[in-house]
Each structure stands twice: as structure tokens, then as C-alpha cells.
Design a protein around this motif. Structure first.
Motif, short mmCIF file in Angstrom:
data_model
loop_
_atom_site.label_atom_id
_atom_site.label_comp_id
_atom_site.label_asym_id
_atom_site.label_seq_id
_atom_site.Cartn_x
_atom_site.Cartn_y
_atom_site.Cartn_z
N ASP A 75 0.86 -1.19 0.00
CA ASP A 75 0.00 0.00 0.00
C ASP A 75 0.90 1.24 0.00
O ASP A 75 1.65 1.47 0.96
CB ASP A 75 -0.89 -0.06 1.26
CG ASP A 75 -1.89 1.07 1.33
OD1 ASP A 75 -1.81 2.00 0.51
OD2 ASP A 75 -2.75 1.03 2.23
N LEU A 76 0.84 2.03 -1.07
CA LEU A 76 1.66 3.25 -1.15
C LEU A 76 1.22 4.22 -0.05
O LEU A 76 0.04 4.37 0.23
CB LEU A 76 1.49 3.91 -2.52
CG LEU A 76 2.05 3.13 -3.72
CD1 LEU A 76 1.58 3.76 -5.02
CD2 LEU A 76 3.57 3.07 -3.66
N ASP A 116 -3.61 2.50 -5.39
CA ASP A 116 -2.33 2.47 -4.68
C ASP A 116 -2.17 1.24 -3.79
O ASP A 116 -1.34 1.24 -2.90
CB ASP A 116 -2.17 3.74 -3.83
CG ASP A 116 -3.17 3.80 -2.69
OD1 ASP A 116 -4.21 3.12 -2.77
OD2 ASP A 116 -2.91 4.52 -1.72
N LYS A 159 2.13 1.05 8.88
CA LYS A 159 2.15 2.34 8.16
C LYS A 159 2.70 3.47 9.01
O LYS A 159 2.46 3.47 10.21
CB LYS A 159 0.73 2.69 7.71
CG LYS A 159 0.48 2.14 6.35
CD LYS A 159 -0.71 2.77 5.67
CE LYS A 159 -0.64 2.53 4.18
NZ LYS A 159 0.43 3.15 3.47
MG MG Z 1 -2.28 4.05 0.35
#
Ligand code: MG
Length: 407
Positions: free
Chosen positions: A12-13, A107, A161
Motif C-alpha cells: 500500500d503506497l 495504490d 504504516k
Molecule cells: Mg495508500
């Protein structure tokens, strides 16, 4: 030594649109940046850098509220074509690692890989390789989660993240999930979470051991599945999409029939410019160029040529299309009332960028920059005589360096 074991990786960008803007405006690095769109005439945050999120800005929030929370943020408009080009390059990197890929959003993707012997080490190395490639080739950061199934991989990525990597050991799925709040599970939103809390279910560990009669009240028919997932068991397969086999074409009927080579070449160049611009905007290049010629008496002929290398370059497409059209017109010796140019055998533009063919890549990126200008300022004039077509086919013009092509 057991056989090959299946693992799932979720990539996941990070803050994708905002990060993409910072990428081409390095002076914004480390500052709050908001990318805002206007879906219904009202500006809404579609992405924000972590520097802006620190002030409580999040996507979906109205731009007014975001600026009240973070008055110093730089606000930029959504540039979909640019993000799609990067997203295609992101997917191309993933396709180098796996052939079983499910694209979840612009993304985000999950994919299957095989582990030979050492679950933790092999998945860790793969995750690092993916993160390094995204950093080196795209100038973006991506967070990667890996585990036994898609739920575990997705939650691992959310947990890590931004700019992180988390591999959940095989057999430790339930232990990893147990302490997390129920909202960590995809599919459990704030409303469902509040309902679960009403039954004393706060964490995924509570959900994993809750009586099915209670879960049926909240999840209905999905109660068994949700409890299994909270236990780290998830049998949903990865659903690889077929790579799209569509084509991009444009035709034009002329007010007055054409016959002169110069007129035919100009019309061909305009059609080639239009179809390649669309291909680039959608992140494709074409392996095959087709033309359609309708003569004054409505006889319609088509011809196509398969290229040695796929292209999204308008001069190349114009030259190939014109060669096909010119031969048809020479053979038929009749005026032309309609011309069409079509691109097919489409593949992601990014594959070529990844080959480090810098001259082609630069030219495509420059064309992409011109596309963005054209979108803003209107069409640019296209008048390309055949002699120039042949010339530009041999020697692509050296374009100005686009601002977002970094070293
Ligand atoms: Mg993302």
C-alpha cells in the motif's frame, strides 16, 4: 524441507497522491501537503501527507475544515493522469515479484508468493526488495504486510504504516490479531465497532472467542466468516484480473473528401496524437496500430501492423499509420471521406519505463507533461508533414526535461 508454502503480501503506497506531489516538488518535503478534489463542487481532501495528518487532517474531510486545522498546508489539485502513470509503474514492480496479483485500488495490491524454507526471512527479504524498488524507481514509499492470508497481510500493512514492513510469523496469526481493536479488521467500520462494543467485544481477540449467537446479531450470515478471520483464518483467494485487452481508437469524417498526401498526413498525425494521448493518460502503450480508410463510395478498408516494440509515442504511431494509409490510397486512387487510427495490444506504459530505456522514457514523460499542459490550456496544434514523420521516427526530438523526472 517441506514443499512450497503460499503466503500473501499486501502493498500500500503511503499517502499516495500527496506523496506523488511531493515527489515532483521536492521543496515540499517535510511539509503539510493536501491534495484536494471537487467531487460535487465542494472541495474535499483526497490525500494528505503525514505532516498534515498530524494536525488531524484526513481524506474525505472538507477542505475548509482541513485548512482550519492546518492553515499552513499547501493545497494542490488532483492530477489523475500523473497518479495513474505512477500507479502503473508500481504495479509493474509487483508483477516482477508475482504473477498472482489482485489490484485493490490505485495504490494498493495484494499478491501471492511461495516460501521455500524460511517464512520470516524470505518474506522479509521480498518486502525489503519491493520497498527498495518503489523507493529507487518511483521515489515513493510503500508499506508492506505479509502473512498467511489476505486479511492478516492487510492488517499487518495497516499496522506498519507509514513506510514500514511487517511479516506475521506462520502460526502466530491469532496472537498478532488478538490485541488489535475490532476496527482493524477490514469490513468493520465505526458503526459495527460500536455495536460490537455494546456486547463487550472490543478487540479482535474478543471477537475470536465470542459466541456465534451474538455475532449473528451483528454480522448476520457472515458471522462465522468474521469470527474465523479474527482467528487469523481466511480462505478468500487472490483474484488476479486479466490484463485489459481493450483498444483505443479515434475516427474522423471529413467535411470535404481528402486526397492530397499532405492533407492525409496531417489528418493521420492528428488522429495519432489523439489516440496516443489517451493511451498515455490511461497508462498504456500499444503493440499494434490499425487504420481504417473509408473512400468516397463508402468502400471501407482496414490494415494493421504489429510493432517490434510497444509504443505510446505519437510520432511513431503517426508514421506507422500513415504508411498503411498511404499504401491503401495509392492502390485505390479514390478520395477519402473517413480515417481512423486504433491502438491495440495495450500494455502498461510502466513496463517500458522500467527497462531503463532512458531516451524513450524521457520522451514519454515529456509527452505526458505536454498532455497535462494541453489539458489545462487546450489542444496544442499538430501539423506533421510525412518527411518529418520519417525523420522523427529515426531520431526522436530531444524534449525539455520534465519537472518531475528526477535523476
Ligand atoms: Mg495508500
Amino acid at each position: 524441507m517441506g514443499g512450497l508454502q503460499r503466503a500473501v503480501v499486501h502493498a500500500d503506497l503511503d499517502a499516495f497522491f500527496a506523496a506523488a506531489e511531493v515527489r515532483r516538488r521536492p521543496e515540499l518535503r517535510g511539509t503539510p501537503v493536501i491534495v484536494a478534489g471537487r467531487p460535487e463542487g465542494r472541495s474535499v481532501v483526497s490525500s494528505a501527507t503525514y505532516e498534515a495528518r498530524r494536525f488531524g487532517v484526513h481524506s474525505g474531510m472538507s477542505l475548509g475544515e482541513a485548512l482550519a486545522r492546518c492553515p499552513n498546508a499547501v493545497v494542490l489539485p488532483v492530477d489523475g493522469a500523473y497518479y495513474r502513470t505512477l500507479a502503473d509503474a508500481f504495479r509493474a514492480i509487483i508483477f516482477r515479484l508475482s504473477s498472482v496479483v489482485e489490484v485493490l485500488s490505485i495504490d494498493e495490491a495484494c499478491f501471492e508468493v511461495g516460501v521455500q524454507e524460511n517464512w520470516m526471512r524470505e518474506l522479509w527479504e521480498l518486502g525489503q526488495r519491493l520497498r527498495q524498488a518503489v523507493r529507487d524507481e518511483l521515489g515513493l514509499t510503500v508499506t508492506v504486510g505479509a502473512g498467511a492470508n489476505r486479511t492478516v497481510a492487510k492488517i499487518a500493512a495497516d499496522h506498519a504504516k507509514p513506510d514500514g514492513l511487517l511479516v506475521v510469523p506462520q502460526g502466530a496469526e491469532a496472537r498478532f490479531l488478538a490485541p488489535l481493536p475490532v476496527e482493524a479488521m477490514p469490513g468493520i467500520g465505526p458503526r459495527t465497532a460500536a455495536e460490537l462494543r455494546g456486547y463487550g467485544i472490543r478487540r479482535l481477540g474478543d471477537l475470536a472467542s465470542a459466541p456465534i449467537s451474538v455475532l449473528r446479531l451483528v454480522f448476520g450470515r457472515r458471522c462465522e466468516e468474521m469470527r474465523e478471520r479474527a482467528r487469523g483464518i481466511d480462505r478468500q483467494p487472490i483474484r488476479p484480473e486479466p490484463r485489459e485487452p481493450k483498444s483505443i481508437g479515434q475516427e474522423r469524417t471529413f467535411a470535404r473528401d481528402l486526397f492530397a498526401p499532405k492533407e492525409l498526413a496531417d489528418a493521420t498525425a492528428q488522429l495519432a496524437a489523439a489516440v496516443t494521448r489517451r493511451a498515455r493518460a490511461e497508462g498504456y502503450q500499444a503493440q499494434t496500430v490499425s487504420v481504417k480508410v473509408r473512400f468516397r463510395d463508402f468502400t471501407t478498408l482496414t490494415r494493421q501492423r504489429r510493432l517490434d516494440t510497444p509504443t505510446a509515442d505519437e510520432a511513431t504511431v503517426a508514421a506507422v499509420a500513415y504508411a498503411l494509409i498511404e499504401r491503401l490510397v495509392r492502390d485505390e486512387r479514390r478520395p477519402v471521406r473517413l480515417l481512423g487510427v486504433r491502438l491495440s495490444g495495450l500494455r502498461p506504459l510502466a513496463v517500458q519505463l522500467a527497462l531503463f530505456d532512458t531516451q524513450t522514457a524521457r520522451r514519454l514523460l515529456a509527452l505526458h507533461a505536454l498532455d497535462r499542459l494541453a489539458a489545462r490550456w487546450g489542444e496544442r496544434p499538430v501539423h506533421v508533414p510525412p518527411s518529418v514523420l520519417a525523420h522523427s521516427l529515426l531520431r526522436p526530438a530531444e524534449p525539455p526535461r520534465p519537472p518531475w523526472l528526477e535523476g
